[in-house]
Design a protein around this motif. Structure first.
Motif, mmCIF file in Angstrom:
data_model
loop_
_atom_site.group_PDB
_atom_site.id
_atom_site.type_symbol
_atom_site.label_atom_id
_atom_site.label_comp_id
_atom_site.label_asym_id
_atom_site.label_seq_id
_atom_site.Cartn_x
_atom_site.Cartn_y
_atom_site.Cartn_z
ATOM 1 N N PHE A 101 -24.591 -17.555 58.087
ATOM 2 C CA PHE A 101 -25.383 -16.751 59.484
ATOM 3 C C PHE A 101 -25.016 -18.267 60.269
ATOM 4 O O PHE A 101 -25.415 -19.082 59.835
ATOM 5 N N GLU A 102 -24.395 -18.271 61.730
ATOM 6 C CA GLU A 102 -24.071 -19.167 62.559
ATOM 7 C C GLU A 102 -25.606 -18.509 63.696
ATOM 8 O O GLU A 102 -25.559 -17.617 63.843
ATOM 9 N N CYS A 103 -25.892 -19.698 64.417
ATOM 10 C CA CYS A 103 -27.511 -19.406 64.984
ATOM 11 C C CYS A 103 -27.510 -21.055 65.864
ATOM 12 O O CYS A 103 -27.709 -21.434 66.152
ATOM 13 N N HIS A 104 -27.114 -19.940 66.887
ATOM 14 C CA HIS A 104 -27.269 -21.602 68.398
ATOM 15 C C HIS A 104 -29.512 -21.047 68.137
ATOM 16 O O HIS A 104 -29.990 -20.648 68.145
ATOM 17 N N TRP A 105 -29.398 -22.435 69.055
ATOM 18 C CA TRP A 105 -31.330 -23.227 68.620
ATOM 19 C C TRP A 105 -31.920 -21.974 68.959
ATOM 20 O O TRP A 105 -33.118 -21.927 69.223
ATOM 21 N N MET A 106 -31.792 -21.470 70.634
ATOM 22 C CA MET A 106 -31.967 -20.457 71.695
ATOM 23 C C MET A 106 -32.632 -19.000 70.549
ATOM 24 O O MET A 106 -33.803 -18.201 71.134
ATOM 25 N N VAL A 125 -30.267 -15.519 53.088
ATOM 26 C CA VAL A 125 -29.341 -16.214 54.128
ATOM 27 C C VAL A 125 -29.175 -16.999 54.386
ATOM 28 O O VAL A 125 -30.604 -17.652 54.434
ATOM 29 N N LYS A 126 -28.704 -18.134 54.759
ATOM 30 C CA LYS A 126 -28.198 -19.279 55.056
ATOM 31 C C LYS A 126 -28.225 -19.239 56.643
ATOM 32 O O LYS A 126 -27.260 -18.904 56.758
ATOM 33 N N ILE A 127 -28.963 -19.719 57.640
ATOM 34 C CA ILE A 127 -28.624 -20.196 58.603
ATOM 35 C C ILE A 127 -27.594 -21.613 58.949
ATOM 36 O O ILE A 127 -28.687 -22.727 58.332
ATOM 37 N N LYS A 128 -26.801 -21.745 59.898
ATOM 38 C CA LYS A 128 -25.487 -23.015 59.942
ATOM 39 C C LYS A 128 -26.076 -22.743 61.654
ATOM 40 O O LYS A 128 -25.517 -21.960 62.180
ATOM 41 N N MET A 129 -26.148 -23.962 61.586
ATOM 42 C CA MET A 129 -27.021 -24.860 63.589
ATOM 43 C C MET A 129 -25.127 -25.447 63.697
ATOM 44 O O MET A 129 -25.824 -26.292 63.245
ATOM 45 N N GLY A 130 -25.067 -25.161 64.787
ATOM 46 C CA GLY A 130 -24.360 -26.599 65.704
ATOM 47 C C GLY A 130 -24.649 -27.657 66.091
ATOM 48 O O GLY A 130 -25.944 -27.099 67.120
ATOM 49 N N VAL A 131 -25.361 -28.687 65.929
ATOM 50 C CA VAL A 131 -26.786 -29.316 66.010
ATOM 51 C C VAL A 131 -25.419 -30.913 66.928
ATOM 52 O O VAL A 131 -26.154 -31.225 67.685
#
Ligand code: SF4
Length: 244
Positions: A101-106, A125-131
């Motif tokens: 899944f993708e997720c923003h820091w907020m 579940v693996k979380i991909k975050m746009g840093v």
């Protein structure tokens, strides 16, 4: 709202960490301020319509690699409950044991529950975050990413994988290399997005893109933990669909 109903929303990634990938539709990114991004225009506030679309996309999933990546131009928290239930059902029926899944820091506080919820069904579940970059001042003052001064160590408490944005003004070979190496040190996987021109203010810098291609692409292109998207449709989703 700006929705193209014929966007390609299903694809298969056969190399490096093989998985199916779907581009679902949610209620929209809650941040929407990143100065390089206009993907968040793919949304609808009509959850019934989103579910109908997402149902048709998930119907294409076969489970061939037992792994599925879900992107939705925002965060998994923007998906409606019916779609989340359908995802669980799809994973069960297609024997999918790993879900990205993708997720923003907020939304980081929603991650532990999500992981526990899916883990109870045998799904990791693996979380991909746009840093985008670990240079916090550049990230916040220029990109407006909305992550404050979060360090790689702090981000790694929540995210398993990171996206980096490269090929933009102000970056150097050393700064890009440092971001990639930091990503590889703290996270399982790194996804490098080369900046593409869109409707937002930040433009690709051809000189920086050229440096990336000369100095960094040859070094990382075969790394099994690194995905490199030279075009933002390289995963096979997001572009115009073939005639069906
Ligand atoms: S990059 Fe992600 S968090 Fe930023 S505006 Fe786009 S969809 Fe939202």
């Amino acid at each position: 709202m700006n929705i193209d109903p014929i966007l390609q929303r299903y694809s298969v990634i056969r190399e490096k960490n093989p998985r199916e990938i779907v581009l679902l539709r949610g209620s929209g990114c809650r941040w929407r301020r990143c100065r390089f991004c206009d993907y968040h225009t793919d949304f609808s506030k009509d959850s019934a319509e989103n579910y109908r679309l997402n149902h048709s996309v998930l119907a294409q999933v076969t489970g061939k690699y037992h792994a599925l990546e879900v992107i939705n131009s925002g965060s998994f928290t923007d998906l409606d409950e019916a779609t989340i239930s359908l995802l669980k059902q799809t994973c069960f029926e297609k024997e999918i044991s790993r879900l990205h899944f993708e997720c923003h820091w907020m939304h980081r506080q929603s991650i532990p529950y999500c992981k526990e919820d899916f883990a109870s069904l045998g799904i990791c579940v693996k979380i991909k975050m746009g840093v985008e970059t670990f240079h916090t001042l550049f990230r916040e003052s220029y990109l407006d990413k909305g992550m404050g001064d979060a360090s790689a160590q702090e981000i790694a408490r929540y995210a398993d994988e990171v996206c980096l944005l490269q090929g933009i003004p102000g970056q150097t070979v050393e700064s890009m290399r440092h971001d990639i190496e930091t990503g590889l040190e703290y996270f399982e996987r790194v996804c490098i997005n080369i900046m593409q021109k869109n409707s937002r203010p930040i433009l690709p810098d051809p000189a920086v893109v050229s440096l990336f291609m000369q100095e960094l692409y040859p070094k990382y292109r075969e790394n099994p933990r690194v995905d490199i998207l030279l075009q933002n449709t390289d995963f096979g989703v997001g572009g115009a669909a073939d005639a069906q």
